[in-house]
Design a protein around this motif. Sequence first.
Motif, PDB file in Angstrom:
ATOM      1  N   ILE A   1      36.470  37.042 -50.668  1.00 26.57           N
ATOM      2  CA  ILE A   1      35.608  36.910 -51.864  1.00 26.57           C
ATOM      3  C   ILE A   1      36.489  37.568 -53.061  1.00 26.57           C
ATOM      4  O   ILE A   1      36.584  37.046 -54.253  1.00 26.57           O
ATOM      5  N   SER A   2      36.752  38.712 -52.856  1.00 24.73           N
ATOM      6  CA  SER A   2      37.383  39.542 -53.939  1.00 24.73           C
ATOM      7  C   SER A   2      38.732  39.106 -54.599  1.00 24.73           C
ATOM      8  O   SER A   2      38.923  38.817 -55.586  1.00 24.73           O
ATOM      9  N   LEU A   3      39.517  38.455 -53.559  1.00 21.35           N
ATOM     10  CA  LEU A   3      40.710  37.867 -53.778  1.00 21.35           C
ATOM     11  C   LEU A   3      40.456  36.410 -54.513  1.00 21.35           C
ATOM     12  O   LEU A   3      41.120  35.935 -55.415  1.00 21.35           O
ATOM     13  N   LEU A   4      39.347  35.777 -54.090  1.00 19.05           N
ATOM     14  CA  LEU A   4      39.271  34.489 -54.472  1.00 19.05           C
ATOM     15  C   LEU A   4      38.490  34.502 -55.897  1.00 19.05           C
ATOM     16  O   LEU A   4      38.745  33.451 -56.711  1.00 19.05           O
ATOM     17  N   ARG A   5      37.761  35.509 -56.102  1.00 21.56           N
ATOM     18  CA  ARG A   5      37.135  35.513 -57.611  1.00 21.56           C
ATOM     19  C   ARG A   5      38.475  35.545 -58.769  1.00 21.56           C
ATOM     20  O   ARG A   5      38.284  35.285 -59.827  1.00 21.56           O
ATOM     21  N   ILE A   6      39.601  36.100 -58.347  1.00 21.04           N
ATOM     22  CA  ILE A   6      40.626  36.155 -59.116  1.00 21.04           C
ATOM     23  C   ILE A   6      41.639  34.925 -59.078  1.00 21.04           C
ATOM     24  O   ILE A   6      41.910  34.417 -60.089  1.00 21.04           O
ATOM     25  N   TYR A   7      41.531  34.429 -57.950  1.00 25.62           N
ATOM     26  CA  TYR A   7      42.661  33.089 -57.421  1.00 25.62           C
ATOM     27  C   TYR A   7      41.996  32.008 -58.127  1.00 25.62           C
ATOM     28  O   TYR A   7      42.613  31.232 -58.532  1.00 25.62           O
ATOM     29  N   VAL A   8      40.675  32.035 -58.306  1.00 30.32           N
ATOM     30  CA  VAL A   8      39.851  30.652 -58.881  1.00 30.32           C
ATOM     31  C   VAL A   8      40.311  30.395 -60.466  1.00 30.32           C
ATOM     32  O   VAL A   8      40.295  29.518 -60.820  1.00 30.32           O
ATOM     33  N   HIS A   9      40.587  31.450 -61.160  1.00 24.84           N
ATOM     34  CA  HIS A   9      41.218  31.515 -62.387  1.00 24.84           C
ATOM     35  C   HIS A   9      42.262  31.265 -62.782  1.00 24.84           C
ATOM     36  O   HIS A   9      43.040  31.046 -63.894  1.00 24.84           O
ATOM     37  N   GLU A  10      43.305  31.135 -61.657  1.00 20.21           N
ATOM     38  CA  GLU A  10      44.695  30.764 -61.701  1.00 20.21           C
ATOM     39  C   GLU A  10      45.006  29.264 -61.677  1.00 20.21           C
ATOM     40  O   GLU A  10      44.419  28.435 -60.736  1.00 20.21           O
ATOM     41  N   ASP A  11      45.709  28.597 -62.532  1.00 16.47           N
ATOM     42  CA  ASP A  11      46.093  27.356 -62.359  1.00 16.47           C
ATOM     43  C   ASP A  11      46.812  26.913 -61.437  1.00 16.47           C
ATOM     44  O   ASP A  11      47.794  27.619 -61.000  1.00 16.47           O
ATOM     45  N   GLY A  12      46.473  25.847 -60.590  1.00 20.55           N
ATOM     46  CA  GLY A  12      47.286  25.615 -59.379  1.00 20.55           C
ATOM     47  C   GLY A  12      46.688  24.511 -58.896  1.00 20.55           C
ATOM     48  O   GLY A  12      45.612  24.080 -58.817  1.00 20.55           O
TER      49      GLY A  12
ATOM     50  N   LYS B   1      46.632  34.300 -47.737  1.00 22.00           N
ATOM     51  CA  LYS B   1      46.184  35.732 -47.165  1.00 22.00           C
ATOM     52  C   LYS B   1      44.484  35.440 -47.264  1.00 22.00           C
ATOM     53  O   LYS B   1      44.022  35.980 -46.341  1.00 22.00           O
ATOM     54  N   ILE B   2      44.072  34.633 -48.246  1.00 20.67           N
ATOM     55  CA  ILE B   2      42.675  34.467 -48.260  1.00 20.67           C
ATOM     56  C   ILE B   2      42.156  33.728 -46.926  1.00 20.67           C
ATOM     57  O   ILE B   2      41.034  33.778 -46.369  1.00 20.67           O
ATOM     58  N   SER B   3      42.898  32.709 -46.548  1.00 20.81           N
ATOM     59  CA  SER B   3      42.711  31.861 -45.358  1.00 20.81           C
ATOM     60  C   SER B   3      42.795  32.915 -44.185  1.00 20.81           C
ATOM     61  O   SER B   3      41.654  32.628 -43.234  1.00 20.81           O
ATOM     62  N   SER B   4      43.607  33.868 -44.085  1.00 22.02           N
ATOM     63  CA  SER B   4      43.653  34.604 -42.847  1.00 22.02           C
ATOM     64  C   SER B   4      42.571  35.665 -42.867  1.00 22.02           C
ATOM     65  O   SER B   4      42.032  35.767 -41.814  1.00 22.02           O
ATOM     66  N   LEU B   5      42.392  35.978 -44.118  1.00 25.82           N
ATOM     67  CA  LEU B   5      41.039  36.958 -44.153  1.00 25.82           C
ATOM     68  C   LEU B   5      39.660  36.456 -43.815  1.00 25.82           C
ATOM     69  O   LEU B   5      38.899  36.962 -42.990  1.00 25.82           O
ATOM     70  N   VAL B   6      39.701  34.982 -44.130  1.00 26.49           N
ATOM     71  CA  VAL B   6      38.553  34.254 -43.705  1.00 26.49           C
ATOM     72  C   VAL B   6      38.532  34.009 -42.241  1.00 26.49           C
ATOM     73  O   VAL B   6      37.389  34.177 -41.437  1.00 26.49           O
TER      74      VAL B   6
ATOM     75  N   GLU C   1      37.560  27.119 -55.400  1.00 28.73           N
ATOM     76  CA  GLU C   1      36.107  27.229 -56.099  1.00 28.73           C
ATOM     77  C   GLU C   1      35.065  26.975 -54.980  1.00 28.73           C
ATOM     78  O   GLU C   1      34.199  27.437 -54.919  1.00 28.73           O
ATOM     79  N   LYS C   2      35.454  26.007 -54.140  1.00 29.78           N
ATOM     80  CA  LYS C   2      34.587  25.457 -52.920  1.00 29.78           C
ATOM     81  C   LYS C   2      34.357  26.366 -52.089  1.00 29.78           C
ATOM     82  O   LYS C   2      33.273  26.595 -51.647  1.00 29.78           O
ATOM     83  N   LEU C   3      35.398  27.096 -51.531  1.00 32.08           N
ATOM     84  CA  LEU C   3      35.352  28.167 -50.711  1.00 32.08           C
ATOM     85  C   LEU C   3      34.682  29.495 -51.227  1.00 32.08           C
ATOM     86  O   LEU C   3      33.960  29.827 -50.506  1.00 32.08           O
ATOM     87  N   LEU C   4      34.905  29.682 -52.272  1.00 28.67           N
ATOM     88  CA  LEU C   4      34.117  30.921 -53.222  1.00 28.67           C
ATOM     89  C   LEU C   4      32.630  30.687 -53.037  1.00 28.67           C
ATOM     90  O   LEU C   4      32.043  31.366 -52.662  1.00 28.67           O
ATOM     91  N   LYS C   5      32.466  29.250 -53.357  1.00 26.84           N
ATOM     92  CA  LYS C   5      31.049  28.905 -53.521  1.00 26.84           C
ATOM     93  C   LYS C   5      30.195  29.158 -52.049  1.00 26.84           C
ATOM     94  O   LYS C   5      29.382  29.575 -51.767  1.00 26.84           O
ATOM     95  N   ARG C   6      31.048  28.638 -51.101  1.00 27.60           N
ATOM     96  CA  ARG C   6      30.574  28.534 -49.995  1.00 27.60           C
ATOM     97  C   ARG C   6      30.531  29.942 -49.215  1.00 27.60           C
ATOM     98  O   ARG C   6      29.399  30.303 -48.475  1.00 27.60           O
ATOM     99  N   LEU C   7      31.380  30.621 -49.324  1.00 27.74           N
ATOM    100  CA  LEU C   7      31.302  32.338 -48.781  1.00 27.74           C
ATOM    101  C   LEU C   7      30.227  33.107 -49.800  1.00 27.74           C
ATOM    102  O   LEU C   7      29.646  34.084 -48.886  1.00 27.74           O
ATOM    103  N   THR C   8      29.825  32.856 -51.065  1.00 26.74           N
ATOM    104  CA  THR C   8      29.056  33.657 -51.534  1.00 26.74           C
ATOM    105  C   THR C   8      27.525  32.886 -51.388  1.00 26.74           C
ATOM    106  O   THR C   8      26.611  33.742 -51.970  1.00 26.74           O
ATOM    107  N   GLU C   9      27.390  31.803 -50.852  1.00 25.11           N
ATOM    108  CA  GLU C   9      26.032  31.184 -50.547  1.00 25.11           C
ATOM    109  C   GLU C   9      25.242  32.030 -49.487  1.00 25.11           C
ATOM    110  O   GLU C   9      25.638  32.740 -48.679  1.00 25.11           O
TER     111      GLU C   9
END
Length: 191
Positions: free
Chosen positions: A165-176, A151-156, A183-191
């Motif tokens: 970004i709102s989904l990624l902020r939760i997603y980066v804290h999940e182990d997987g 879903k994150i990839s589709s939104l992007v 984390e890299k995608l979130l960093k790239r999108l928020t820069e």
Amino acid sequence: MKEEDIDSRIERAVRNVASKKARMAEWDRERASESARKALRKRKLRVYGIPAAASVVVMLAVGTGLYLNHRGNGDMDVDVFAPSSVSTFRGGDVSLSDVESLMDSSRYEDAIKAIDEMLADTVVDKSLPAEQQEYIRSLNGVMRYDLTWLKISSLVGLGRTEEAISLLRIYVHEDGERQQEAEKLLKRLTE
């Protein structure tokens, strides 16, 4: 002489009756034998024929389902994932590979609809044994993790970065396995 005639006639009548009784007994044996053969044929049909016919029906149904499910992968003129068919995804009719196929063909809106419906369909039957319920919950957790990434990839892909970004902020804290990538995608999108 008359006694001899009578005796011979009685003997002939007794032999005649005996031969008729013997023929009737033979007919009864033949009829019983034929009846047993018919019963054996019916039993063989039940034991072998009905399961064989059921197997053929199942193979045809599965084969037809597989054919219909995969025929859209190579045929450009067949539109298996039309927007009107997204509602058929409910109930597990779609898999992760189907969503990925939608994304590969840049049909992000349809992919998001399918993902949302798949995520909504994660109810665990309370009548199942506790171990089975826990197993289904763990499978649902793995599926939810993968579907959220899709879903994150589709939104992007749609350019809806704020939602991603709102989904990624939760997603980066999940182990997987995609945590570092997220984390890299979130960093790239928020820069």
